[in-house]
Design a protein around this motif. Structure first.
Motif, PDB file in Angstrom:
ATOM      1  N   MET A 254       0.832  -1.206   0.000  1.00 32.88           N
ATOM      2  CA  MET A 254       0.000   0.000   0.000  1.00 32.88           C
ATOM      3  C   MET A 254       0.865   1.254   0.000  1.00 32.88           C
ATOM      4  N   VAL A 255       1.925   1.247   0.803  1.00 35.19           N
ATOM      5  CA  VAL A 255       2.822   2.401   0.848  1.00 35.19           C
ATOM      6  C   VAL A 255       3.444   2.646  -0.526  1.00 35.19           C
ATOM      7  N   LYS A 256       3.812   1.577  -1.203  1.00 33.57           N
ATOM      8  CA  LYS A 256       4.414   1.701  -2.537  1.00 33.57           C
ATOM      9  C   LYS A 256       3.478   2.402  -3.518  1.00 33.57           C
ATOM     10  N   GLN A 257       2.168   2.285  -3.289  1.00 27.35           N
ATOM     11  CA  GLN A 257       1.194   2.865  -4.210  1.00 27.35           C
ATOM     12  C   GLN A 257       0.666   4.229  -3.767  1.00 27.35           C
ATOM     13  N   MET A 258       1.130   4.723  -2.629  1.00 25.59           N
ATOM     14  CA  MET A 258       0.678   6.027  -2.158  1.00 25.59           C
ATOM     15  C   MET A 258       1.194   7.143  -3.062  1.00 25.59           C
ATOM     16  N   ARG A 259       0.589   8.307  -2.941  1.00 28.63           N
ATOM     17  CA  ARG A 259       1.005   9.450  -3.733  1.00 28.63           C
ATOM     18  C   ARG A 259       2.487   9.764  -3.476  1.00 28.63           C
ATOM     19  N   PRO A 260       3.251  10.041  -4.533  1.00 30.75           N
ATOM     20  CA  PRO A 260       4.663  10.389  -4.325  1.00 30.75           C
ATOM     21  C   PRO A 260       4.810  11.580  -3.383  1.00 30.75           C
ATOM     22  N   ARG A 261       5.708  11.429  -2.417  1.00 35.35           N
ATOM     23  CA  ARG A 261       6.028  12.462  -1.435  1.00 35.35           C
ATOM     24  C   ARG A 261       4.860  12.802  -0.505  1.00 35.35           C
ATOM     25  N   SER A 262       3.910  11.889  -0.409  1.00 34.20           N
ATOM     26  CA  SER A 262       2.917  12.017   0.657  1.00 34.20           C
ATOM     27  C   SER A 262       3.604  11.664   1.969  1.00 34.20           C
ATOM     28  N   ALA A 263       2.884  11.703   3.075  1.00 34.23           N
ATOM     29  CA  ALA A 263       3.521  11.521   4.381  1.00 34.23           C
ATOM     30  C   ALA A 263       2.700  10.613   5.283  1.00 34.23           C
ATOM     31  N   VAL A 264       3.399   9.912   6.162  1.00 37.26           N
ATOM     32  CA  VAL A 264       2.743   9.128   7.215  1.00 37.26           C
ATOM     33  C   VAL A 264       3.346   9.527   8.554  1.00 37.26           C
ATOM     34  N   VAL A 265       2.499   9.617   9.566  1.00 37.71           N
ATOM     35  CA  VAL A 265       2.931   9.832  10.940  1.00 37.71           C
ATOM     36  C   VAL A 265       2.393   8.651  11.744  1.00 37.71           C
ATOM     37  N   ASP A 266       3.284   7.781  12.198  1.00 38.63           N
ATOM     38  CA  ASP A 266       2.865   6.556  12.888  1.00 38.63           C
ATOM     39  C   ASP A 266       2.975   6.761  14.395  1.00 38.63           C
ATOM     40  N   VAL A 267       1.874   7.191  15.003  1.00 37.20           N
ATOM     41  CA  VAL A 267       1.863   7.440  16.444  1.00 37.20           C
ATOM     42  C   VAL A 267       1.947   6.131  17.226  1.00 37.20           C
ATOM     43  N   ALA A 268       1.614   5.021  16.579  1.00 35.64           N
ATOM     44  CA  ALA A 268       1.643   3.712  17.243  1.00 35.64           C
ATOM     45  C   ALA A 268       3.022   3.078  17.230  1.00 35.64           C
ATOM     46  N   ILE A 269       4.051   3.826  16.855  1.00 36.85           N
ATOM     47  CA  ILE A 269       5.379   3.235  16.681  1.00 36.85           C
ATOM     48  C   ILE A 269       5.944   2.666  17.970  1.00 36.85           C
ATOM     49  N   ASP A 270       5.577   3.226  19.132  1.00 34.56           N
ATOM     50  CA  ASP A 270       6.109   2.667  20.380  1.00 34.56           C
ATOM     51  C   ASP A 270       5.511   1.311  20.700  1.00 34.56           C
ATOM     52  N   GLN A 271       4.455   0.940  19.981  1.00 31.47           N
ATOM     53  CA  GLN A 271       3.896  -0.402  20.099  1.00 31.47           C
ATOM     54  C   GLN A 271       4.159  -1.214  18.829  1.00 31.47           C
ATOM     55  N   GLY A 272       5.192  -0.824  18.098  1.00 34.06           N
ATOM     56  CA  GLY A 272       5.576  -1.559  16.901  1.00 34.06           C
ATOM     57  C   GLY A 272       5.135  -0.922  15.601  1.00 34.06           C
ATOM     58  N   GLY A 273       4.185   0.020  15.683  1.00 31.07           N
ATOM     59  CA  GLY A 273       3.737   0.727  14.491  1.00 31.07           C
ATOM     60  C   GLY A 273       2.614   0.013  13.761  1.00 31.07           C
ATOM     61  N   CYS A 274       1.693   0.796  13.177  1.00 31.26           N
ATOM     62  CA  CYS A 274       0.587   0.197  12.418  1.00 31.26           C
ATOM     63  C   CYS A 274       0.786   0.351  10.912  1.00 31.26           C
ATOM     64  N   ILE A 275       1.942   0.870  10.513  1.00 28.88           N
ATOM     65  CA  ILE A 275       2.316   0.974   9.104  1.00 28.88           C
ATOM     66  C   ILE A 275       3.549   0.102   8.920  1.00 28.88           C
ATOM     67  N   GLU A 276       3.482  -0.840   8.008  1.00 26.40           N
ATOM     68  CA  GLU A 276       4.500  -1.880   7.919  1.00 26.40           C
ATOM     69  C   GLU A 276       5.898  -1.327   7.647  1.00 26.40           C
ATOM     70  N   THR A 277       5.985  -0.205   6.975  1.00 25.51           N
ATOM     71  CA  THR A 277       7.279   0.370   6.624  1.00 25.51           C
ATOM     72  C   THR A 277       7.826   1.297   7.708  1.00 25.51           C
ATOM     73  N   SER A 278       7.150   1.386   8.830  1.00 25.41           N
ATOM     74  CA  SER A 278       7.597   2.263   9.918  1.00 25.41           C
ATOM     75  C   SER A 278       8.740   1.646  10.700  1.00 25.41           C
ATOM     76  N   ARG A 279       9.642   2.495  11.167  1.00 24.06           N
ATOM     77  CA  ARG A 279      10.684   2.116  12.118  1.00 24.06           C
ATOM     78  C   ARG A 279      10.923   3.313  13.038  1.00 24.06           C
ATOM     79  N   PRO A 280      11.268   3.078  14.290  1.00 27.12           N
ATOM     80  CA  PRO A 280      11.377   4.190  15.236  1.00 27.12           C
ATOM     81  C   PRO A 280      12.422   5.223  14.823  1.00 27.12           C
ATOM     82  N   THR A 281      12.072   6.492  15.000  1.00 29.44           N
ATOM     83  CA  THR A 281      13.013   7.586  14.779  1.00 29.44           C
ATOM     84  C   THR A 281      13.077   8.438  16.046  1.00 29.44           C
TER      85      THR A 281
END
Length: 377
Positions: A254-281
């Motif tokens: 799904m991320v691969k098909q998103m609009r180019p240069r769109s953005a995601v903010v994964d607030v669930a990252i401290d619980q592993g994240g709900c977006i598969e391409t997320s990693r903690p920053t």
């Protein structure tokens, strides 16, 4: 009881677990509050203020670990902190163990009693110690997302609210809980085109009643979620499963098909994240680009506004800290089922079922380790 407050050492974390006013409350109850020198600097509280309110200043973190019976923090203990914990100590903080096998294993090995803020249950069934930071993170997620959409940050160059004659950005919020509601409030207030997705129809009805035609609501299903995400300029991951690892609702495909240069903010990252391409920053390096999508995945978002966050957190935690100190940890947990629900590790055993399931570990009921009858509890 001797209550220890440490200076947080997680990257860019400036919150502190107790204000000078909170220290005064506990000292007034007859407890000793030992705070590490400089622990409140990041949130604007001086050592002199703590001293004036009755706290004792410790010159080092080791001194706090050596003396405290109850250690109260904001974020999960880092490796060097975990190594200093002893089996006769109680740790009260955010833990997020389900996505952190290494921390879980070491806390089990140390024999510490660990109570997780995020798993304590309130009288109404909510999560009272998670809620204030979820409110902050939800509101910050829109600020962060709007910044990520700026071209200087690698984004699409879209203004969240648009201007007359130019359409606003499309914001999709996954989850209508505390984080989601606060994100909706901010995004709607800025004039964005906002859609929230949740599987609970009653949550959607409540949001619809509150925001009316300014908000689109969708029941969570694979097709609806994918269509909304692929058409979004900004996706906010606001999914929570109490105590457990967050499910990956947005897949890599799904991320691969998103609009180019769109953005995601994964607030669930401290619980592993709900977006598969997320990693903690971290706040020092908050974003990265994956499949031409800007990812913001800071695991301690409220740490960017430490003074506001510290006050909000203490308002929720102080009654529980006082309860643990006044009654003693075991009696406090025996008498308060909601506090007992936060017990994650005790006597070398995992006592939170969601953590045990997420990490493939054995589970022991908290009532068992506390010596309570399972039927009576």
């Amino acid at each position: 009881m001797r209550i220890g407050i440490l200076k947080e050492i997680k990257s860019e974390e400036r919150r502190v677990a107790l204000t000078p006013g909170g220290a005064a409350d506990l000292v007034g109850r007859g407890h000793q509050v030992l705070v590490e020198r400089g622990c409140g600097d990041g949130a604007g509280f001086t050592d002199e203020e703590y001293i004036t309110h009755g706290a004792t200043i410790a010159d080092s973190a080791q001194s706090v670990f050596d003396q405290a019976d109850l250690i109260v923090k904001v974020k999960e203990p880092q490796a060097e902190e975990r190594a200093r914990l002893s089996e006769d100590q109680v740790l009260f903080t955010y833990l997020h163990l389900a996505a952190d096998a290494a921390q879980t294993a070491e806390l089990v090995e140390r024999g510490v009693t660990a109570i997780a803020y995020e798993s304590v249950v309130g009288p109404n069934g909510g999560l009272p110690l998670l809620a204030p930071m979820s409110q902050v993170a939800g509101r910050m997620s829109i600020q962060a997302g709007a910044h990520c959409l700026e071209s200087s940050q690698g984004g699409r160059g879209v203004l969240l609210g648009g201007v007359p004659g130019v359409a606003p950005a499309r914001v999709v919020i996954l989850g209508g809980g505390v984080v989601g509601r606060n994100a909706v409030q901010m995004a709607v207030g800025l004039g964005a085109d906002v859609t929230v997705i949740d599987r609970d129809v009653s949550v959607l009805e409540d949001l619809n009643s509150r925001f009316g035609s300014a908000l689109h609501t969708l029941h969570s299903s694979g097709g609806a979620l994918e269509e909304a995400v692929l058409g979004a300029d900004l996706v906010i991951g606001a999914v929570l499963v109490r105590g457990a690892r967050a499910p990956h609702l947005v897949t890599t495909e799904m991320v691969k098909q998103m609009r180019p240069r769109s953005a995601v903010v994964d607030v669930a990252i401290d619980q592993g994240g709900c977006i598969e391409t997320s990693r903690p920053t971290t706040h020092a390096n908050p974003t990265y680009l994956a499949y031409d999508v800007v990812h913001y995945c800071v695991a301690n978002m409220p740490g960017a506004v430490p003074r506001t966050s510290t006050f909000a957190l203490e308002h929720a935690t102080l009654p529980y800290i006082a309860m643990l100190a006044d009654l003693g940890p075991r009696e406090a947990m025996r008498s308060n089922p909601g506090l007992r629900a936060g017990l994650s590790i005790c006597q070398g055993q995992v006592t939170e079922p969601a953590v045990a399931e997420s990490l493939g570990l054995s589970f022991t009921a908290p009532e068992e380790v506390l010596g309570l009858s399972l039927t009576a509890a």
